[in-house]
Structure formats: structure tokens, C-alpha cells
Scaffold this motif. Sequence first.
Motif, PDB file in Angstrom:
ATOM      1  N   ASN A  90      -8.679 -47.667 -11.557  1.00  0.00           N
ATOM      2  CA  ASN A  90      -9.058 -48.807 -11.446  1.00  0.00           C
ATOM      3  C   ASN A  90      -9.246 -49.343 -12.861  1.00  0.00           C
ATOM      4  O   ASN A  90      -8.961 -48.794 -13.807  1.00  0.00           O
ATOM      5  CB  ASN A  90     -10.551 -48.984 -10.668  1.00  0.00           C
ATOM      6  N   ARG A  94     -11.059 -45.583 -14.220  1.00  0.00           N
ATOM      7  CA  ARG A  94     -11.372 -44.382 -13.647  1.00  0.00           C
ATOM      8  C   ARG A  94     -10.271 -44.064 -12.648  1.00  0.00           C
ATOM      9  O   ARG A  94     -10.154 -45.005 -11.808  1.00  0.00           O
ATOM     10  CB  ARG A  94     -12.614 -44.498 -12.796  1.00  0.00           C
ATOM     11  N   CYS A  95      -9.813 -42.896 -12.482  1.00  0.00           N
ATOM     12  CA  CYS A  95      -8.919 -42.447 -11.498  1.00  0.00           C
ATOM     13  C   CYS A  95      -9.427 -42.457 -10.087  1.00  0.00           C
ATOM     14  O   CYS A  95     -10.454 -42.256  -9.804  1.00  0.00           O
ATOM     15  CB  CYS A  95      -8.508 -40.958 -11.791  1.00  0.00           C
ATOM     16  N   VAL A  96      -8.998 -43.374  -9.162  1.00  0.00           N
ATOM     17  CA  VAL A  96      -9.312 -43.430  -7.751  1.00  0.00           C
ATOM     18  C   VAL A  96      -8.462 -42.860  -6.689  1.00  0.00           C
ATOM     19  O   VAL A  96      -8.786 -42.742  -5.622  1.00  0.00           O
ATOM     20  CB  VAL A  96      -9.285 -44.963  -7.647  1.00  0.00           C
TER      21      VAL A  96
ATOM     22  N   ARG B 108     -19.228 -45.979 -19.630  1.00  0.00           N
ATOM     23  CA  ARG B 108     -18.508 -47.222 -19.423  1.00  0.00           C
ATOM     24  C   ARG B 108     -19.644 -48.274 -19.829  1.00  0.00           C
ATOM     25  O   ARG B 108     -20.597 -48.301 -19.202  1.00  0.00           O
ATOM     26  CB  ARG B 108     -17.789 -47.563 -18.400  1.00  0.00           C
ATOM     27  N   VAL B 109     -19.374 -49.052 -20.874  1.00  0.00           N
ATOM     28  CA  VAL B 109     -20.172 -50.196 -21.247  1.00  0.00           C
ATOM     29  C   VAL B 109     -19.730 -51.520 -20.285  1.00  0.00           C
ATOM     30  O   VAL B 109     -18.533 -51.526 -20.135  1.00  0.00           O
ATOM     31  CB  VAL B 109     -19.917 -50.627 -22.608  1.00  0.00           C
ATOM     32  N   GLU B 191     -23.200 -47.761 -11.143  1.00  0.00           N
ATOM     33  CA  GLU B 191     -22.440 -46.526 -11.884  1.00  0.00           C
ATOM     34  C   GLU B 191     -23.726 -45.528 -11.788  1.00  0.00           C
ATOM     35  O   GLU B 191     -24.561 -45.770 -12.573  1.00  0.00           O
ATOM     36  CB  GLU B 191     -21.810 -46.640 -13.034  1.00  0.00           C
ATOM     37  N   TYR B 193     -24.317 -41.736 -13.152  1.00  0.00           N
ATOM     38  CA  TYR B 193     -23.945 -40.481 -13.892  1.00  0.00           C
ATOM     39  C   TYR B 193     -24.683 -39.405 -13.816  1.00  0.00           C
ATOM     40  O   TYR B 193     -25.749 -39.459 -14.097  1.00  0.00           O
ATOM     41  CB  TYR B 193     -23.929 -40.844 -15.504  1.00  0.00           C
ATOM     42  N   ASN B 214     -18.571 -47.017  -3.869  1.00  0.00           N
ATOM     43  CA  ASN B 214     -17.247 -46.562  -4.513  1.00  0.00           C
ATOM     44  C   ASN B 214     -17.074 -45.380  -5.296  1.00  0.00           C
ATOM     45  O   ASN B 214     -17.963 -45.237  -6.280  1.00  0.00           O
ATOM     46  CB  ASN B 214     -17.133 -47.715  -5.270  1.00  0.00           C
ATOM     47  N   TYR B 215     -16.335 -44.424  -4.879  1.00  0.00           N
ATOM     48  CA  TYR B 215     -16.328 -42.982  -5.416  1.00  0.00           C
ATOM     49  C   TYR B 215     -16.131 -42.981  -7.077  1.00  0.00           C
ATOM     50  O   TYR B 215     -16.974 -42.284  -7.581  1.00  0.00           O
ATOM     51  CB  TYR B 215     -15.460 -42.189  -4.461  1.00  0.00           C
ATOM     52  N   PRO B 216     -15.244 -43.756  -7.544  1.00  0.00           N
ATOM     53  CA  PRO B 216     -15.060 -43.841  -8.676  1.00  0.00           C
ATOM     54  C   PRO B 216     -16.272 -44.157  -9.603  1.00  0.00           C
ATOM     55  O   PRO B 216     -16.673 -43.991 -10.636  1.00  0.00           O
ATOM     56  CB  PRO B 216     -13.995 -44.631  -9.340  1.00  0.00           C
ATOM     57  N   ARG B 219     -20.038 -40.630 -11.436  1.00  0.00           N
ATOM     58  CA  ARG B 219     -19.445 -39.889 -12.699  1.00  0.00           C
ATOM     59  C   ARG B 219     -20.360 -38.405 -12.960  1.00  0.00           C
ATOM     60  O   ARG B 219     -21.722 -38.831 -12.807  1.00  0.00           O
ATOM     61  CB  ARG B 219     -19.841 -40.717 -14.132  1.00  0.00           C
ATOM     62  N   PHE B 220     -19.578 -37.582 -13.152  1.00  0.00           N
ATOM     63  CA  PHE B 220     -20.294 -36.336 -13.353  1.00  0.00           C
ATOM     64  C   PHE B 220     -19.574 -35.172 -14.038  1.00  0.00           C
ATOM     65  O   PHE B 220     -18.514 -35.596 -14.316  1.00  0.00           O
ATOM     66  CB  PHE B 220     -20.667 -35.549 -11.943  1.00  0.00           C
TER      67      PHE B 220
END
Lengths: 373, 335
Positions: A90, A94-96, B108-109, B191, B193, B214-216, B219-220
Motif C-alpha cells: 500500500n 506495507r505489504c498487503v 511510519r510517520v 496504526e 504497533y 485494515n490488516y497492514p 504492526r508487530f
Amino acid sequence: MTIIQTKSSTTNKVLNYPLNAWYVAAWDHEVTRKLISRTVADKPLAIYRAEDGRPVALADACWHRLAPLSQGKLLAKDEIQCPYHGIVYNSAGRCVSMPAQETINPSATVPSYPVVERHRFLWVWLGDATLANPDTIPDMHQMDHPEWAGDGLTIPVTCNYQLVLDNLMDLTHEEFVHGSSIGQAELSESDFEVTHDDTTVTVSRWMHNIDAPPFWLKNMRDKFPGFTGKVDRWQIIHFEAPSTINIDVGVAKAGTGAPEGDRSQGVNGYVMNTITPETARSAHYFWAFMRNYRLESQLITSQLRAGVSGVFKEDEDMLLAQQTAIDANPDYEFYNLNIDAGGLWVRRLIERMLEAEGRTVSAGRTGRVRDAD
Amino acid sequence: MAATNIEVWQQATVVETVAVATNIQRIVLAPTSPKRAEPGSHLDLFVTIDGERHKRSYSVVDSTADGSRVAISVLQAPTSRGGSIFMHAVQPGDTLEITQPLQNFPLRVGAPSYVLLAGGIGVTAIVNMARVLKNLGANYTLVYAARSRERMAYLPELLALHGDRLRVHIDDEGTQLSVAELVGSVDPHAELYMCGPIRLMDAVRRAWRERELNYPNLRFETFGNSGWYDPEEFIVRVPRLGVEARVPAGRSMLEALEDAGVEMMFDCRKGECGLCEVKVLALEGAIDHRDVFYSERQQHAAAKMCCCVSRAVTSPTGLQADAARGPAIVTIAVS
């Protein structure tokens, strides 16, 4: 008496570029739903617009095997698919989707760089993203202001970006490089004044009661049909770190008060220049010529763009010849003249930025040459 | 190419060690080739266990702007594979071999809002992110959960710096974190994290999917070092190669297979890439999947496992009572 040793002005022949800065990556009209690849500060970028119009700049290399994303496909929303194994990212990088497995590797990301669309340009920040403040984008408001009209182009220059800055900070070269259009002997004969602060340098030059060179005579006659006679001419060069130079230029009927601020009897243009380092030895030189008279005339816009384009072709040829000579003479140094005061302040400000970033001032001889494009 | 994954090895001198919570040691290092540590970065270093060098990863908790001082924090777990025992023994003046900061967990900023979730020692990956978000004036919430207050590293510092933005959940004070409530109240554009035990992260992932967020944006980072069950010794068999190896509680199945002379394919060694996948031919016991490579469906099928992090346990219930039956045995095929 204390003698303070001050650092002498270094005059690097191949100057490094700061990374904590906004650089123009593209004209607004170049950024579409069709992917483009462009290298800025030695970082290849894949640039596009999401479906909602937002511009995106991702590193142009897939996380997996570094295939260029710019050769991939734009999908719905803000997504881009790698041309090789179909991995989808995206706009945040990030990989989607990883087609060959049921999950997504949490490490799979590509850098997504901060971008801002302003002054008809797409600005990108390649350094520390936590420092990317859009308020520090150079002022180029004439580019899309109702009181100004004009247009410009991009020149792919095969030289270190600093050579272009040098060129623009000292306009005495006009007499020799641009003799048929804007050059005249009075450029070298007149005094100039240099001022600077932490992020800007200004060089001002006034030439009083002179003949207008061909380019300016034409412009005067566009506004004042049939004009003849002497003019007062000005060039006020504004540098904004690290690589934007807007030049307030014009002529007015001699003695009508232009130096004191009344420019009504003259024509005024702004030469907008912003130079984006591509590699150590190449740059994207974005320019436009904006004017604040005869705004309705698309003919004049086209004529000025063609005219300035011809002038800048002369600069481009000189810069290429200069870079070639620099590389062919590695043992020879640059020497400085009084006319280089503006250019040397520019170098000083850029060197300070580089030092603050802990980067070397010289890009040395390691820089890559531009790929054929 | 997620930012910096090229390992640049260097020497670092230990300049300070201090206990920051029960069993958690803060270790400040002065590297010879400093590099600024971005939020989310970690470093790899070599520990010595029984005379052998082993690589371990630790999040950078904080660093000076120029990277000349880098702090990590190490939990000495009761089930340590030996690395944390080594790290707890280092003293000022010792030198360690470390990488420059590596990045697999970039912040991500520019997100509209953030939730940072730290579980236990996972706070080490979150401290720096929280500080950067505060400096940016971002809209963020920091959630810090642990079993007890004395196990919480950096709690006073985080309270002082983040004030109302910090929400603390402590099991033995009756303020347990409710994952359902947390994920249920997340701004849909936020988001999140997280770094913490795999049970916590699994629960958040499941809740995230159930809410169809939204899965993206989730973040982990996992270093593959926590599972659903405590690690126990088990047996691995590779019939084709005639290998039978014991996997002690402090060692991974991949390491045990390598020790037994099996040439293994692998890359990340933390359960992300799936390259160390082995086929499960037979199983006495259950598999404690500790990877993030397989989907829940695949983990449930138990036909394959990531041998770098996942283990066999005697009982699917994990009850100690069942462990008396002897070690679990997993029979596999390798590539």
C-alpha cells in the motif's frame, strides 16, 4: 590578542547533498495513475497517485528480490503490485498481499517517503522522516498564484547539482554564455550586494539606464507596444537551502522609480529554479518563468518558455563541458573570485546541513554517472 | 528492503548496567562505529553459551542522537536458552560484538493516530517509538501491560513522559488488559504497533481480523521467543537421515538439528520467513507454533512447522500433569 582560526571556504568540486531536505521529484502533472521511476539523491523512487489523488513515493525496489516496483501495476485504492512475484504494497509501503502464502511476513515493507504537493511540484523528503516539516518547503508561490502566469520544463543535467547553483548565483556569465538574449557588458560592470541568513542567500544587482537586451526589449514591447529607450534592469537572486533559487528579474523605463519600488513602468518576471540532485554527477533541474503582466496571454507564456528554454540550453552545454573538464582534471582545484560570494555562501549553508547530518561534504569520485535516459 | 537489514558488525564497550525491573537489566553500549537508531530498530549481538557463540536480537530502547550510546534491556527468563544469563553477567568495561541498528519494525510517520501496545519485556521495542511520537506531536496512546508492577521496566519514565497518554494494565492489581476492549475502541484508521508475548499478539491479531480493520495497519515484531506453552525438552526424528535428536528446553529445534549434522535451510530464525519449514510426518504430543508465517488454519492442521521457533510439547492442554508421560516426539521430513 586572540587569533581565531576560522574555517576557510572549501570549494568542493563535487558537493554532496543533504538528505534532510525537501526536493522536487516531479511536476504535478507528471504524477498520475501511470507509474514513473525517478532517482532522487541516489534513491530510485516509484512515484504514482492513489485512486483518491494522493501522491505516493515508494522505494523503487521490492522488499523480496528488489525488482523495480515502477515496472509493476497499480491496483485499486493506493496499492501497487511488484511485477515479479506479485507482492502487493500500500502507499505506506506495507505489504498487503503475498500471493504464495496465507500470511504476510511482518517485515515486508518498502520505504514510503513523505511527499507534499505544492507550487505545482511534488516534493519528497528522503532523510529522517521525523524531521519532515512541510513548512520548510521553499517558497515558490509564484508558480500557482493568480497574480502570476507562466510555465516551465525540466532539464536533465549531467553535472553535480552545485554547479547549477553556482551558475544561478552569479549571473555575470550571461554576457558570455547568453550574448544573444540576456547578456550584456553592464552585468559585469555593475556592483552587487550579498546578504544571507541561516537558510537563505540573496544577491542583488541593479543596472541603471542601459539598453535592454533582446529578451527584455521583447518583454517590454509586450506590455508597452513600440517601446524604445533606456531601462533600469534588476536581478535579485534568492537562494533557499539546499537547492532552490528564485530570481526576481525585470526592466523598467529608466528613471521611473523601479529601484525605489515603483515597477509600474516595467516588466517583472520570476525565474523559478529548483535543482534536485539525482546522483553525484547528475541532477533534475526544474524551472519555470513566471510573469506578473499580460496574464491572459498564453502566447506570451509559450514564447517565454521557449525563449528561456533556449537560454538554459546554453547553460546546460556549459555545465556539461565544465563537469567533463572537472572529471578530466582531478588534480586541479577550484579557485574563487569576488563574483562567487553568493555561490560560496550557498556552499557554506549546504556544508552546514551536511555536517549536521554527519555526512561528508564531498561526494568525491564515487558518485555514479546518470543512466542513459 | 525494509530499511536497514545489512548487518554491520562492530565492537561495543559496555558502559553501564543497571537493573530496571525484576530480572530486567538495562545495558548501555558504546559502539565503535556509531549509527543513529531509528524507532523500532534492534541490534543483533553474539552471546556465549557453553563456550559457543550464538546470535541474539534486542530492541534498542533508546540511544543518543548520534548513536554513540545505545541502550538495550534484557529479561532473564526462567526458561532462558542461555543468552539472557550471559547478558545479565556482562559488566561495564566488557566488550561485545554487535551490529549497527537493524530495522524490521519501522514506525511510519504520518498516520492519523497510533496505538502502541507493549506486553512485558516487549516494552523495549516501544519506548523509542513512543518518545518519537510525543516529539512529533502525534495522536497516540501507549498501552503497557504486565503481570506485576515490579516486572515493568521503564514504568516511571514512561509515566513522566507520556502522562495521560499512557494506560497501564497490571494483572495482579486487577487491571488486566482486555484485548477485546482495546481493539474494539481503536480508531479504524489508527496504526497499532505491538511487541509482547505471542498469546497477547495472537489475541490482538484475531480481534483485529474480527473487527475487519485494515490488516497492514497492525504492526508487530516477534523475535520468536515466546509460545503458548513453556518450552520443554522433546525429541525430533528425521527417518530419511536416520537422525534422532533431543531438543533441550533452552535450544531450538533448528539448532538441535544443526547440532545433529543435518544441513538445514533457514533465513530469519524468528518465525517470519518460512524457509526453515519442515513436514510433520508423525507426532506424539502437540505443536506449539511460535511463528507468524502460518495462518491459523495451517497451524491447526499441524502438517508443517517452522523449526526455528516452534516446538513440540507433551500435551495439547499444556498441563504439567500430562508431562509425566515423557517427552513429545515429532517425526519430520526436511528439504
